[in-house]
Design a protein around this motif. Structure first.
Motif, PDB file in Angstrom:
ATOM      1  N   PRO A   1       9.175  -5.545 -13.498  1.00  0.00           N
ATOM      2  CA  PRO A   1       9.686  -4.167 -13.511  1.00  0.00           C
ATOM      3  C   PRO A   1       8.570  -3.146 -13.330  1.00  0.00           C
ATOM      4  N   GLY A   2       8.968  -2.007 -12.814  1.00  0.00           N
ATOM      5  CA  GLY A   2       8.021  -0.929 -12.605  1.00  0.00           C
ATOM      6  C   GLY A   2       8.689   0.216 -11.889  1.00  0.00           C
ATOM      7  N   PRO A   3       7.939   1.251 -11.553  1.00  0.00           N
ATOM      8  CA  PRO A   3       8.507   2.412 -10.887  1.00  0.00           C
ATOM      9  C   PRO A   3       8.851   2.139  -9.429  1.00  0.00           C
ATOM     10  N   VAL A   4       9.382   3.162  -8.785  1.00  0.00           N
ATOM     11  CA  VAL A   4       9.769   3.087  -7.377  1.00  0.00           C
ATOM     12  C   VAL A   4       8.849   4.008  -6.572  1.00  0.00           C
TER      13      VAL A   4
ATOM     14  N   ARG B   1      -1.415   0.942  -5.253  1.00  0.00           N
ATOM     15  CA  ARG B   1      -2.194   1.678  -6.255  1.00  0.00           C
ATOM     16  C   ARG B   1      -1.286   2.542  -7.137  1.00  0.00           C
ATOM     17  N   ARG B   2      -0.233   3.119  -6.535  1.00  0.00           N
ATOM     18  CA  ARG B   2       0.666   3.961  -7.324  1.00  0.00           C
ATOM     19  C   ARG B   2       1.479   3.136  -8.315  1.00  0.00           C
ATOM     20  N   LEU B   3       1.913   1.968  -7.877  1.00  0.00           N
ATOM     21  CA  LEU B   3       2.725   1.132  -8.763  1.00  0.00           C
ATOM     22  C   LEU B   3       1.908   0.524  -9.903  1.00  0.00           C
ATOM     23  N   THR B   4       0.636   0.374  -9.686  1.00  0.00           N
ATOM     24  CA  THR B   4      -0.223  -0.252 -10.709  1.00  0.00           C
ATOM     25  C   THR B   4      -1.083   0.772 -11.450  1.00  0.00           C
ATOM     26  N   ARG B   5      -0.806   2.040 -11.244  1.00  0.00           N
ATOM     27  CA  ARG B   5      -1.616   3.087 -11.876  1.00  0.00           C
ATOM     28  C   ARG B   5      -1.450   3.054 -13.383  1.00  0.00           C
TER      29      ARG B   5
ATOM     30  N   ASP C   1      -1.660  16.453  -7.656  1.00  0.00           N
ATOM     31  CA  ASP C   1      -2.053  15.282  -8.445  1.00  0.00           C
ATOM     32  C   ASP C   1      -1.981  14.006  -7.617  1.00  0.00           C
ATOM     33  N   GLU C   2      -0.859  13.824  -6.893  1.00  0.00           N
ATOM     34  CA  GLU C   2      -0.736  12.624  -6.060  1.00  0.00           C
ATOM     35  C   GLU C   2      -1.830  12.607  -4.992  1.00  0.00           C
ATOM     36  N   THR C   3      -2.125  13.756  -4.424  1.00  0.00           N
ATOM     37  CA  THR C   3      -3.110  13.806  -3.346  1.00  0.00           C
ATOM     38  C   THR C   3      -4.515  13.536  -3.866  1.00  0.00           C
ATOM     39  N   ALA C   4      -4.797  13.910  -5.109  1.00  0.00           N
ATOM     40  CA  ALA C   4      -6.093  13.569  -5.701  1.00  0.00           C
ATOM     41  C   ALA C   4      -6.262  12.057  -5.766  1.00  0.00           C
ATOM     42  N   HIS C   5      -5.200  11.347  -6.164  1.00  0.00           N
ATOM     43  CA  HIS C   5      -5.261   9.878  -6.200  1.00  0.00           C
ATOM     44  C   HIS C   5      -5.354   9.305  -4.791  1.00  0.00           C
TER      45      HIS C   5
ATOM     46  N   GLY D   1       4.858  -3.503   9.286  1.00  0.00           N
ATOM     47  CA  GLY D   1       3.714  -4.290   8.841  1.00  0.00           C
ATOM     48  C   GLY D   1       3.492  -4.175   7.347  1.00  0.00           C
ATOM     49  N   ALA D   2       3.654  -2.964   6.807  1.00  0.00           N
ATOM     50  CA  ALA D   2       3.510  -2.777   5.365  1.00  0.00           C
ATOM     51  C   ALA D   2       4.578  -3.567   4.610  1.00  0.00           C
ATOM     52  N   ALA D   3       5.807  -3.547   5.107  1.00  0.00           N
ATOM     53  CA  ALA D   3       6.883  -4.302   4.461  1.00  0.00           C
ATOM     54  C   ALA D   3       6.559  -5.797   4.450  1.00  0.00           C
ATOM     55  N   ARG D   4       6.021  -6.299   5.540  1.00  0.00           N
ATOM     56  CA  ARG D   4       5.673  -7.719   5.598  1.00  0.00           C
ATOM     57  C   ARG D   4       4.545  -8.046   4.626  1.00  0.00           C
ATOM     58  N   MET D   5       3.528  -7.199   4.558  1.00  0.00           N
ATOM     59  CA  MET D   5       2.402  -7.455   3.647  1.00  0.00           C
ATOM     60  C   MET D   5       2.855  -7.415   2.191  1.00  0.00           C
ATOM     61  N   LEU D   6       3.664  -6.432   1.846  1.00  0.00           N
ATOM     62  CA  LEU D   6       4.114  -6.327   0.465  1.00  0.00           C
ATOM     63  C   LEU D   6       5.083  -7.448   0.100  1.00  0.00           C
ATOM     64  N   ALA D   7       5.937  -7.839   1.035  1.00  0.00           N
ATOM     65  CA  ALA D   7       6.867  -8.945   0.765  1.00  0.00           C
ATOM     66  C   ALA D   7       6.121 -10.248   0.513  1.00  0.00           C
ATOM     67  N   ALA D   8       4.983 -10.424   1.189  1.00  0.00           N
ATOM     68  CA  ALA D   8       4.191 -11.643   1.006  1.00  0.00           C
ATOM     69  C   ALA D   8       3.582 -11.721  -0.388  1.00  0.00           C
ATOM     70  N   ARG D   9       3.479 -10.571  -1.071  1.00  0.00           N
ATOM     71  CA  ARG D   9       2.909 -10.534  -2.418  1.00  0.00           C
ATOM     72  C   ARG D   9       3.938 -10.013  -3.426  1.00  0.00           C
ATOM     73  N   ARG D  10       5.190 -10.268  -3.127  1.00  0.00           N
ATOM     74  CA  ARG D  10       6.280  -9.744  -3.940  1.00  0.00           C
ATOM     75  C   ARG D  10       6.108 -10.048  -5.431  1.00  0.00           C
ATOM     76  N   GLU D  11       5.767 -11.281  -5.770  1.00  0.00           N
ATOM     77  CA  GLU D  11       5.717 -11.677  -7.176  1.00  0.00           C
ATOM     78  C   GLU D  11       4.651 -10.924  -7.954  1.00  0.00           C
ATOM     79  N   GLU D  12       3.635 -10.433  -7.268  1.00  0.00           N
ATOM     80  CA  GLU D  12       2.577  -9.672  -7.936  1.00  0.00           C
ATOM     81  C   GLU D  12       2.914  -8.197  -8.052  1.00  0.00           C
ATOM     82  N   LEU D  13       3.977  -7.775  -7.427  1.00  0.00           N
ATOM     83  CA  LEU D  13       4.276  -6.348  -7.299  1.00  0.00           C
ATOM     84  C   LEU D  13       5.030  -5.842  -8.523  1.00  0.00           C
ATOM     85  N   PRO D  14       4.465  -4.912  -9.276  1.00  0.00           N
ATOM     86  CA  PRO D  14       5.134  -4.392 -10.478  1.00  0.00           C
ATOM     87  C   PRO D  14       5.977  -3.152 -10.171  1.00  0.00           C
ATOM     88  N   GLY D  15       7.104  -3.356  -9.568  1.00  0.00           N
ATOM     89  CA  GLY D  15       7.952  -2.222  -9.228  1.00  0.00           C
ATOM     90  C   GLY D  15       8.682  -2.441  -7.925  1.00  0.00           C
TER      91      GLY D  15
END
Length: 381
Positions: free
Chosen positions: A57-60, A377-381, A296-300, A101-115
């Motif tokens: 679980p995590g944010p969107v 980075r946003r999901l794991t902040r 704030d988001e742009t600073a990150h 491409g981003a969807a494919r990269m993130l799907a490949a690491r789905r189990e590590e993704l907190p959100g």
């Protein structure tokens, strides 16, 4: 990587304009197959929304790409150039391929993704307000809860390859228009004293528009006003026009300045018309709002860009006067728009929106990886 280039070039060869993009939509859906995403399509436009749920679980977070092309006849000479009278002259073909491409990269690491990540593929950016329509159709609720952040990467063919460009606060201007109709009486071209000729009045109005911003608006909060259309109803060279229609394109960086233009400009133009015996009718057309990057988001985001791009990060000192309908998303979700330089190595590209605009699609993997990094980075902040 070769798959993304192939996808981009396929999309480039089949550009579609506006909100109805059936071939583009089908190509995107096919490219997302096998990734175990929750895919939905728009009702009033050919949008694609895909939801990737992580292993915990995590944010969107929302990542956005636009999909539509421009009504430009391509003249690049590329072997994959469009031949149907439309052209991806703003790089939206790269945006789609990069987001896939981003969807494919993130799907490949789905189990590590907190959100959860929402992939927003949006038609109708080029003047059709597709972003607003997708919001109305519920893209922000696609994952069951609203995103905490939204990001988009826009390529630029005249920015050197590898540069990342953004700024906090206002990033791009609003876009509005004022339609103006100047009515006289018409008459014989040899006897203008027997008529009320609206053409010279329209010419005076054009000059007044050009000087309006310099004398009515503060330099600290500017606007750009351009007369983009001008037409009389005269049917022959010896016939004075009965009316003239023109359109003023208005770019502003704040709602306050836009409000001043909206109130003051019609009054000025009406007074000019009355001084010459003409009536002036105006219609204000509100369009894209100011694109505002959340500070704030742009600073990150800038911290991430500094890590990835080092001295190739450009912090814009001033916002640009072009417009973007990602602004609609940023009005409701804090986030950031980043420009990524993908100018060809030889610098031979024409400007954005031109028939000779060319883009270095060897940077598509970098484009996709940047989107992944921002979401991760946003999901794991």
């Amino acid at each position: 990587m070769n798959d993304l280039v192939h996808l981009r070039r396929t999309l480039h060869q089949q550009p579609e304009v506006g909100l109805d993009l059936p071939r583009t939509q089908a190509t995107i859906i096919a490219a997302l197959q096998g990734l175990d995403l929750e895919i939905s399509t728009g009702e009033g436009l050919s949008s694609v929304t895909a939801v990737l749920r992580g292993g915990s679980p995590g944010p969107v977070v929302l990542l956005r790409s636009d999909m539509d092309a421009l009504p430009v006849v391509e003249a690049t000479g590329l072997d994959f150039a469009s031949t149907n009278g439309a052209m991806h002259a703003c790089g939206h073909d790269l945006h789609m391929a990069g987001l896939v491409g981003a969807a494919r990269m993130l799907a490949a690491r789905r189990e590590e993704l907190p959100g959860t990540v929402v992939f927003m593929f949006q038609p109708g950016e080029e003047g059709f307000a597709g972003g607003r329509l997708m919001l109305e159709e519920g893209v922000l609720e696609a994952a069951g809860e609203r995103p905490v952040a939204a990001y988009a990467v826009h390529v630029d063919c005249v920015t050197p390859g590898g540069q990342a460009v953004t700024r906090p606060g206002p990033m791009m201007a609003s876009a509005s228009a004022l339609k103006v109709r100047v009515a006289g009486t018409g008459g014989h071209a040899a006897l203008p004293h027997h008529a009320v000729d609206p053409v010279p009045v329209a010419a005076e109005i054009v000059l007044a528009v050009q000087s309006f911003a310099a004398r009515r608006l503060p330099v600290s909060d500017p606007a750009v006003l351009s007369v983009t259309r001008l037409r009389s109803d005269s049917v022959a060279s010896n016939v004075l026009a009965g009316s003239v229609e023109l359109e003023v394109n208005i770019r502003a960086l704040s709602r306050e300045t836009l409000t001043s233009v909206r109130k003051q400009l019609p009054l000025l133009l009406t007074a000019i018309g009355e001084a010459h015996g003409c009536t002036v009718e105006t219609e204000f057309i509100d369009s894209y709002p100011v694109t505002v990057n959340d500070p704030d988001e742009t600073a990150h985001v800038l911290a991430v860009l500094d890590e990835l791009y080092g001295d190739q990060v450009v912090r814009l000192p001033f916002p640009g006067m072009a417009s973007e309908d990602f602004a609609y998303v940023l009005e409701q979700v804090p986030g950031t728009l980043v420009f990524l330089g993908v100018g060809p190595a030889d610098g031979a590209s024409g400007p954005m929106h031109s028939d000779t605009a060319t883009f270095d699609d060897s940077r598509l993997e970098e484009h996709a990886a940047l989107l992944v990094e921002l979401a991760w980075r946003r999901l794991t902040r």
